[in-house]
Design an enzyme around this catalytic site. Structure first.
Site, mmCIF file in Angstrom:
data_model
loop_
_atom_site.group_PDB
_atom_site.id
_atom_site.type_symbol
_atom_site.label_atom_id
_atom_site.label_comp_id
_atom_site.label_asym_id
_atom_site.label_seq_id
_atom_site.Cartn_x
_atom_site.Cartn_y
_atom_site.Cartn_z
ATOM 1 N N THR A 196 0.790 -1.323 0.040
ATOM 2 C CA THR A 196 -0.051 0.011 0.260
ATOM 3 C C THR A 196 1.063 1.213 -0.041
ATOM 4 O OG1 THR A 196 -1.786 -1.169 1.079
ATOM 5 C CG2 THR A 196 -1.703 1.249 1.423
ATOM 6 N N ARG A 224 -15.187 -6.198 0.119
ATOM 7 C CA ARG A 224 -14.616 -5.723 1.500
ATOM 8 C C ARG A 224 -13.740 -4.597 1.045
ATOM 9 N NH1 ARG A 224 -8.922 -4.545 2.804
ATOM 10 N NH2 ARG A 224 -8.519 -5.034 4.736
ATOM 11 N N GLY A 226 -11.016 -1.672 2.991
ATOM 12 C CA GLY A 226 -10.288 -1.678 4.078
ATOM 13 C C GLY A 226 -10.163 -0.303 4.672
ATOM 14 N N THR A 247 -1.077 2.024 6.900
ATOM 15 C CA THR A 247 -0.833 0.737 6.158
ATOM 16 C C THR A 247 -0.921 -0.314 7.111
ATOM 17 O OG1 THR A 247 0.368 -0.632 4.622
ATOM 18 C CG2 THR A 247 1.681 0.931 5.931
ATOM 19 N N GLY A 248 -1.596 -1.250 6.871
ATOM 20 C CA GLY A 248 -1.509 -2.611 7.587
ATOM 21 C C GLY A 248 -2.895 -3.277 7.496
ATOM 22 N N GLY A 250 -6.356 -3.562 7.655
ATOM 23 C CA GLY A 250 -7.377 -2.440 7.522
ATOM 24 C C GLY A 250 -8.359 -2.448 8.651
HETATM 25 N N1 ASP Z 1 -4.664 -1.227 4.872
HETATM 26 C C1 ASP Z 1 -4.889 -1.864 3.720
HETATM 27 C C2 ASP Z 1 -6.177 -2.647 3.586
HETATM 28 O O1 ASP Z 1 -6.448 -3.097 4.656
HETATM 29 C C3 ASP Z 1 -3.869 -2.819 3.156
HETATM 30 C C4 ASP Z 1 -2.405 -2.428 3.465
HETATM 31 O O2 ASP Z 1 -2.179 -1.500 3.864
HETATM 32 O O3 ASP Z 1 -1.544 -3.352 3.522
HETATM 33 O O4 ASP Z 1 -6.828 -2.534 2.734
#
Ligand code: ASP
Length: 331
Positions: A196, A224, A226, A247-248, A250
């Protein structure tokens, strides 16, 4: 006495510098980026690939820096920087995004300006080449904040943005990741999602902006969405506090409203940026969430915390100070 005179001379000097910067609108600027957080140690990414990531992160910083140097707004810097990362197949945004369960790329993006609290976001779009540009168009040219799916695509087309077939976003690696995930029928959250992209910027006028763009998580289903396109969760900016891009995983970021929580910790508790960020990271960890964020305040203080083994990240300041890093061990 002499000392006093020296001091008052010095403070006069500082006041004059400040006044001059107010008149000319010149102040220090700063730009911070991330390219996703996840499980990654130096052994898991071959050196050539690490060099490729560093090259593109550096290029992105250079692009954002040149916008800010020429007096461009933080929003212009954010959109130019993120568009570059969306076009780069290494990252999970735009070209190179992860695949959903049906084998399609389904993209989310958002942007927010700290001066006006204006924001724009799109989710679940499959044909907009640069979703961050669509988010900016929603912010500037519509009465809405959040558009999704076909409607968002129709709006982007009417705005004259570049439309591409869904297969434009295809990359072999990401498709293999989906196949592997399906074969193992393992927990979707363990998929290869990292990549991301996000950017926060402070321009010479002293205005903050934050933006984030993603393909989401490999194998996502049922429409879905995020945190990335959710203002307050994945992205937030307010000149009174800070600009944040996350980021992470979500779902955790949405439940905690991570981006806005950082801002509110500063607002309600009067905490400095780094402390506010640390408090929010603690909450994220306690809930079992993984990931991180980049955050920047109006004075140019920045922080890039994460609780995974890596997060692609970097910053550049008007002083020329610059840093690019990938792993937690690079801290
Ligand atoms: N935060 C993003 C999501 O959950 C994914 C990511 O940042 O790796 O869609």
């Amino acid at each position: 006495m002499k000392y006093c005179r020296f001091l008052s001379g010095l403070s006069l000097c500082l006041i004059l510098i400040q006044a001059a910067s107010l008149v000319t609108g010149q102040q220090n600027y700063c730009l911070v980026i991330h390219g996703g957080a996840g499980i990654m140690d130096p052994g898991s990414i071959p050196p050539e690939k690490q060099a490729a990531y560093a090259y593109h992160l550096n290029k992105a910083l250079t692009i954002g820096d040149s916008v800010l140097k020429q007096g461009g707004t933080s929003a212009e810097a954010v959109v130019r920087t993120i568009s570059y990362l969306e076009d780069c197949p290494l990252f999970n945004a735009g070209k190179g995004a992860v695949f959903n369960w049906e084998g399609k790329n389904e993209l989310d993006a958002s942007v927010m300006e700290g001066a006006s609290l204006k924001a724009g976001a799109v989710s679940g779009v499959k044909t907009i080449k640069n979703p961050i540009k669509a988010a900016v168009a929603v912010m500037n040219n519509s009465e809405h904040v959040f558009l999704s799916g076909k409607g968002a695509e129709e709006f982007a087309r009417k705005q004259g943005l570049e439309i591409v077939p869904n297969r434009y976003f295809y990359t072999k690696n990401r498709y293999e990741s989906l196949k592997k995930l399906k074969e193992r029928e393992r927990n979707r959250n363990q998929g290869d999602n990292h990549g991301t992209v996000g950017c926060v910027a402070l321009d010479k006028m002293g205005n903050l902006c934050a933006g984030t763009s993603t393909g989401g998580m490999t194998g996502k289903r049922y429409g879905r969405i995020g945190d990335t396109p959710v203002i307050g969760a994945g992205t937030y900016a307010d000149n009174a506090t800070c600009a944040v891009s996350c980021t992470g995983h979500g779902e955790y970021f949405i439940r905690l409203g991570v981006a806005r929580d950082v801002a509110l910790q500063m607002d309600y508790l009067g905490l400095p940026l780094e402390k506010a960020a640390a408090n929010v990271m603690k909450k994220l960890g306690a809930l079992g969430g993984t990931g991180g964020f980049i955050a920047l305040d109006r004075k140019g203080n920045l922080t890039m915390p994460f609780n995974t083994s890596g997060m692609f990240r970097g910053y550049i300041k008007s002083t020329g100070e610059k840093e690019i890093a990938i792993f937690a061990t690079d801290k």
